[in-house]
Design a protein around this motif. Structure first.
Motif, PDB file in Angstrom:
ATOM      1  N   ASP A  17       0.823  -1.214   0.000  1.00  0.00           N
ATOM      2  CA  ASP A  17       0.000   0.000   0.000  1.00  0.00           C
ATOM      3  C   ASP A  17       0.854   1.260   0.000  1.00  0.00           C
ATOM      4  OD1 ASP A  17      -2.724  -1.015   0.035  1.00  0.00           O
ATOM      5  OD2 ASP A  17      -2.224  -1.834   2.008  1.00  0.00           O
ATOM      6  N   ASN A  18       0.527   2.167  -0.896  1.00  0.00           N
ATOM      7  CA  ASN A  18       1.207   3.458  -1.050  1.00  0.00           C
ATOM      8  C   ASN A  18       2.669   3.299  -1.454  1.00  0.00           C
ATOM      9  OD1 ASN A  18      -1.170   4.805  -0.330  1.00  0.00           O
ATOM     10  ND2 ASN A  18      -0.639   4.767   1.845  1.00  0.00           N
ATOM     11  N   THR A  19       3.035   2.090  -1.899  1.00  0.00           N
ATOM     12  CA  THR A  19       4.377   1.842  -2.423  1.00  0.00           C
ATOM     13  C   THR A  19       4.298   1.353  -3.860  1.00  0.00           C
ATOM     14  OG1 THR A  19       5.233   1.317  -0.213  1.00  0.00           O
ATOM     15  CG2 THR A  19       6.511   0.520  -2.098  1.00  0.00           C
ATOM     16  N   LEU A  20       3.506   0.318  -4.097  1.00  0.00           N
ATOM     17  CA  LEU A  20       3.311  -0.192  -5.457  1.00  0.00           C
ATOM     18  C   LEU A  20       2.163   0.511  -6.170  1.00  0.00           C
ATOM     19  CD1 LEU A  20       4.040  -3.999  -4.995  1.00  0.00           C
ATOM     20  CD2 LEU A  20       5.511  -2.245  -6.012  1.00  0.00           C
ATOM     21  N   TYR A  21       1.566   1.467  -5.525  1.00  0.00           N
ATOM     22  CA  TYR A  21       0.677   2.438  -6.174  1.00  0.00           C
ATOM     23  C   TYR A  21       0.857   3.764  -5.442  1.00  0.00           C
ATOM     24  CZ  TYR A  21      -2.515   1.533  -2.247  1.00  0.00           C
ATOM     25  OH  TYR A  21      -3.052   1.395  -0.987  1.00  0.00           O
ATOM     26  N   HIS A  22       0.546   4.858  -6.108  1.00  0.00           N
ATOM     27  CA  HIS A  22       0.776   6.181  -5.532  1.00  0.00           C
ATOM     28  C   HIS A  22      -0.272   6.481  -4.458  1.00  0.00           C
ATOM     29  CE1 HIS A  22       1.330  10.559  -5.294  1.00  0.00           C
ATOM     30  NE2 HIS A  22       2.558  10.304  -5.729  1.00  0.00           N
ATOM     31  N   PRO A  23       0.130   7.111  -3.350  1.00  0.00           N
ATOM     32  CA  PRO A  23      -0.842   7.400  -2.285  1.00  0.00           C
ATOM     33  C   PRO A  23      -1.982   8.311  -2.706  1.00  0.00           C
ATOM     34  CG  PRO A  23       1.279   8.469  -1.865  1.00  0.00           C
ATOM     35  CD  PRO A  23       1.498   7.491  -2.970  1.00  0.00           C
ATOM     36  N   SER A  24      -1.827   9.035  -3.810  1.00  0.00           N
ATOM     37  CA  SER A  24      -2.912   9.897  -4.287  1.00  0.00           C
ATOM     38  C   SER A  24      -4.152   9.093  -4.666  1.00  0.00           C
ATOM     39  CB  SER A  24      -2.449  10.724  -5.490  1.00  0.00           C
ATOM     40  OG  SER A  24      -2.082   9.881  -6.572  1.00  0.00           O
ATOM     41  N   VAL A  25      -3.976   7.793  -4.900  1.00  0.00           N
ATOM     42  CA  VAL A  25      -5.124   6.921  -5.184  1.00  0.00           C
ATOM     43  C   VAL A  25      -6.042   6.826  -3.971  1.00  0.00           C
ATOM     44  CG1 VAL A  25      -5.779   4.546  -5.758  1.00  0.00           C
ATOM     45  CG2 VAL A  25      -3.827   5.613  -6.900  1.00  0.00           C
ATOM     46  N   ARG A  26      -5.451   6.947  -2.780  1.00  0.00           N
ATOM     47  CA  ARG A  26      -6.188   6.952  -1.515  1.00  0.00           C
ATOM     48  C   ARG A  26      -6.983   5.661  -1.298  1.00  0.00           C
ATOM     49  NH1 ARG A  26      -5.326  11.699   0.738  1.00  0.00           N
ATOM     50  NH2 ARG A  26      -6.730  11.197   2.466  1.00  0.00           N
ATOM     51  N   PRO A  93      -3.570  -0.380 -14.263  1.00  0.00           N
ATOM     52  CA  PRO A  93      -2.354  -1.123 -14.614  1.00  0.00           C
ATOM     53  C   PRO A  93      -1.200  -0.173 -14.912  1.00  0.00           C
ATOM     54  CG  PRO A  93      -4.256  -1.997 -15.786  1.00  0.00           C
ATOM     55  CD  PRO A  93      -4.703  -0.713 -15.148  1.00  0.00           C
ATOM     56  N   ASP A  94       0.007  -0.608 -14.571  1.00  0.00           N
ATOM     57  CA  ASP A  94       1.192   0.215 -14.786  1.00  0.00           C
ATOM     58  C   ASP A  94       2.241  -0.643 -15.500  1.00  0.00           C
ATOM     59  OD1 ASP A  94       3.510   1.747 -14.635  1.00  0.00           O
ATOM     60  OD2 ASP A  94       3.001   2.581 -12.671  1.00  0.00           O
ATOM     61  N   ALA A  95       2.217  -0.580 -16.820  1.00  0.00           N
ATOM     62  CA  ALA A  95       3.122  -1.415 -17.615  1.00  0.00           C
ATOM     63  C   ALA A  95       4.577  -1.023 -17.397  1.00  0.00           C
ATOM     64  CB  ALA A  95       2.758  -1.299 -19.097  1.00  0.00           C
ATOM     65  N   ASP A  96       4.841   0.261 -17.194  1.00  0.00           N
ATOM     66  CA  ASP A  96       6.210   0.710 -16.986  1.00  0.00           C
ATOM     67  C   ASP A  96       6.772   0.161 -15.679  1.00  0.00           C
ATOM     68  OD1 ASP A  96       8.487   2.498 -17.802  1.00  0.00           O
ATOM     69  OD2 ASP A  96       8.039   3.363 -15.845  1.00  0.00           O
ATOM     70  N   LEU A  97       5.983   0.229 -14.605  1.00  0.00           N
ATOM     71  CA  LEU A  97       6.438  -0.311 -13.329  1.00  0.00           C
ATOM     72  C   LEU A  97       6.647  -1.818 -13.437  1.00  0.00           C
ATOM     73  CD1 LEU A  97       7.122   0.099 -10.362  1.00  0.00           C
ATOM     74  CD2 LEU A  97       4.677  -0.155  -9.836  1.00  0.00           C
ATOM     75  N   HIS A  98       5.755  -2.495 -14.142  1.00  0.00           N
ATOM     76  CA  HIS A  98       5.899  -3.937 -14.363  1.00  0.00           C
ATOM     77  C   HIS A  98       7.247  -4.239 -15.014  1.00  0.00           C
ATOM     78  CE1 HIS A  98       5.377  -7.862 -16.292  1.00  0.00           C
ATOM     79  NE2 HIS A  98       4.360  -8.082 -15.463  1.00  0.00           N
ATOM     80  N   ALA A  99       7.590  -3.487 -16.053  1.00  0.00           N
ATOM     81  CA  ALA A  99       8.842  -3.719 -16.775  1.00  0.00           C
ATOM     82  C   ALA A  99      10.052  -3.441 -15.888  1.00  0.00           C
ATOM     83  CB  ALA A  99       8.893  -2.848 -18.024  1.00  0.00           C
ATOM     84  N   GLU A 120      -2.741  -9.805  -3.463  1.00  0.00           N
ATOM     85  CA  GLU A 120      -2.913 -10.380  -4.797  1.00  0.00           C
ATOM     86  C   GLU A 120      -3.948  -9.601  -5.606  1.00  0.00           C
ATOM     87  OE1 GLU A 120      -3.857 -14.391  -3.857  1.00  0.00           O
ATOM     88  OE2 GLU A 120      -1.766 -14.949  -3.449  1.00  0.00           O
ATOM     89  N   ARG A 121      -4.982  -9.116  -4.944  1.00  0.00           N
ATOM     90  CA  ARG A 121      -6.007  -8.345  -5.663  1.00  0.00           C
ATOM     91  C   ARG A 121      -5.470  -6.978  -6.079  1.00  0.00           C
ATOM     92  NH1 ARG A 121      -9.151 -10.758  -1.597  1.00  0.00           N
ATOM     93  NH2 ARG A 121      -9.380  -8.840  -0.380  1.00  0.00           N
ATOM     94  N   VAL A 122      -4.673  -6.363  -5.216  1.00  0.00           N
ATOM     95  CA  VAL A 122      -4.055  -5.086  -5.577  1.00  0.00           C
ATOM     96  C   VAL A 122      -3.111  -5.269  -6.762  1.00  0.00           C
ATOM     97  CG1 VAL A 122      -2.466  -3.284  -4.813  1.00  0.00           C
ATOM     98  CG2 VAL A 122      -4.262  -4.084  -3.272  1.00  0.00           C
ATOM     99  N   LEU A 123      -2.291  -6.300  -6.708  1.00  0.00           N
ATOM    100  CA  LEU A 123      -1.346  -6.556  -7.791  1.00  0.00           C
ATOM    101  C   LEU A 123      -2.073  -6.815  -9.106  1.00  0.00           C
ATOM    102  CD1 LEU A 123       1.260  -8.803  -5.933  1.00  0.00           C
ATOM    103  CD2 LEU A 123       1.479  -6.381  -6.521  1.00  0.00           C
ATOM    104  N   ALA A 124      -3.182  -7.542  -9.050  1.00  0.00           N
ATOM    105  CA  ALA A 124      -3.959  -7.798 -10.263  1.00  0.00           C
ATOM    106  C   ALA A 124      -4.480  -6.498 -10.856  1.00  0.00           C
ATOM    107  CB  ALA A 124      -5.109  -8.753  -9.952  1.00  0.00           C
ATOM    108  N   GLY A 127      -1.827  -4.640 -12.699  1.00  0.00           N
ATOM    109  CA  GLY A 127      -1.189  -5.335 -13.809  1.00  0.00           C
ATOM    110  C   GLY A 127       0.146  -5.933 -13.430  1.00  0.00           C
ATOM    111  N   LEU A 128       0.299  -6.303 -12.151  1.00  0.00           N
ATOM    112  CA  LEU A 128       1.574  -6.821 -11.650  1.00  0.00           C
ATOM    113  C   LEU A 128       1.474  -8.285 -11.227  1.00  0.00           C
ATOM    114  CD1 LEU A 128       2.631  -3.754  -9.429  1.00  0.00           C
ATOM    115  CD2 LEU A 128       3.230  -4.198 -11.827  1.00  0.00           C
ATOM    116  N   SER A 129       0.395  -8.950 -11.557  1.00  0.00           N
ATOM    117  CA  SER A 129       0.244 -10.359 -11.201  1.00  0.00           C
ATOM    118  C   SER A 129       1.310 -11.201 -11.892  1.00  0.00           C
ATOM    119  CB  SER A 129      -1.144 -10.868 -11.594  1.00  0.00           C
ATOM    120  OG  SER A 129      -2.146 -10.247 -10.826  1.00  0.00           O
ATOM    121  N   GLY A 130       1.788 -12.221 -11.188  1.00  0.00           N
ATOM    122  CA  GLY A 130       2.770 -13.130 -11.760  1.00  0.00           C
ATOM    123  C   GLY A 130       4.177 -12.586 -11.811  1.00  0.00           C
TER     124      GLY A 130
END
Length: 215
Positions: A17-26, A93-99, A120-124, A127-130
């Motif tokens: 939380d607030n690391t693999l997505y930006h905290p502005s998402v809240r 989804p964040d394709a750049d972060l995934h890469a 797992e739901r956040v990662l899905a 777009g970071l699943s797997g």
């Protein structure tokens, strides 16, 4: 440039939380609302007192759950299911972060004070699943939360992770103290930097920071 400082790293540990997505998402705002409601029902208190206890337990015990368990013998599993029953529509989804994460050499794991199914739901949704070799929640640390040193020890032992070749990415400054003491590189991921001896680096853009490590 920090690339040389991370050349030895072969175990990359990311908070959720607030690391693999930006905290502005809240996103965590939804969880806090559900935490307060759960405390109200479990302890029979009004909203103001539930909010006070939620924050008090977080400060004193590391998480609201830890306070409820230690002071009220709360069963953690129903709580974890309930408070994480939220909408993920705000995540994209964040394709750049995934890469950038995929380009990291070695083992990649997520370690959160939330539950692994929630992670797992956040990662899905991102777009970071797997992408990660393992996902650890608070349940994997015997419900002991970050920042407790013993929680990190249990998760890292379970994973077979050697902190000497590890790096920890985390939005909460206090949660970097134990990894630092264990010999990990520490990166504070947040809009504003915090000057602490246990924080090696700060970034407000995780993807950009990882670009500097992998090219």
């Amino acid at each position: 440039m920090p690339a040389a400082e991370f050349a030895h790293v072969r175990a990359w540990v990311f908070d959720l939380d607030n690391t693999l997505y930006h905290p502005s998402v809240r996103l965590f705002d939804q969880i806090e609302v559900r935490m307060t409601a759960y405390v109200m029902e479990a302890l029979g208190v009004d909203k103001a007192e539930a909010d006070r206890l939620r924050v008090h337990y977080w400060r004193e015990h590391g998480t609201t759950l830890a306070g409820l368990m230690r002071e009220h013998d709360l069963d953690p599993d129903p709580y974890l299911v309930d408070v994480h029953d939220i909408s993920f529509d705000a995540l994209q989804p964040d394709a750049d972060l995934h890469a950038r994460i995929r380009a990291l050499p070695g083992r990649r794991i997520v370690y959160t004070n939330g539950s692994a199914p929630y992670a797992e739901r956040v990662l899905a949704a991102r777009g970071l699943s797997g992408l990660f070799d393992a996902i650890y929640g608070v349940e994997h640390a015997g419900y002991r939360p970050k920042p407790e040193h013993s929680a990190f020890e249990e998760v890292f032992t379970r994973d077979g992770l050697d902190p000497a070749v590890g790096a920890m990415f985390e939005d909460e400054p206090r949660n970097l103290a134990a990894p630092h003491a264990m010999g990990m590189k520490t990166v504070h991921v947040a809009p504003d930097p915090v000057e602490e001896p246990h924080i090696h680096h700060h970034t407000d853009d995780l993807s950009h920071f990882l670009t500097r490590l992998t090219g």
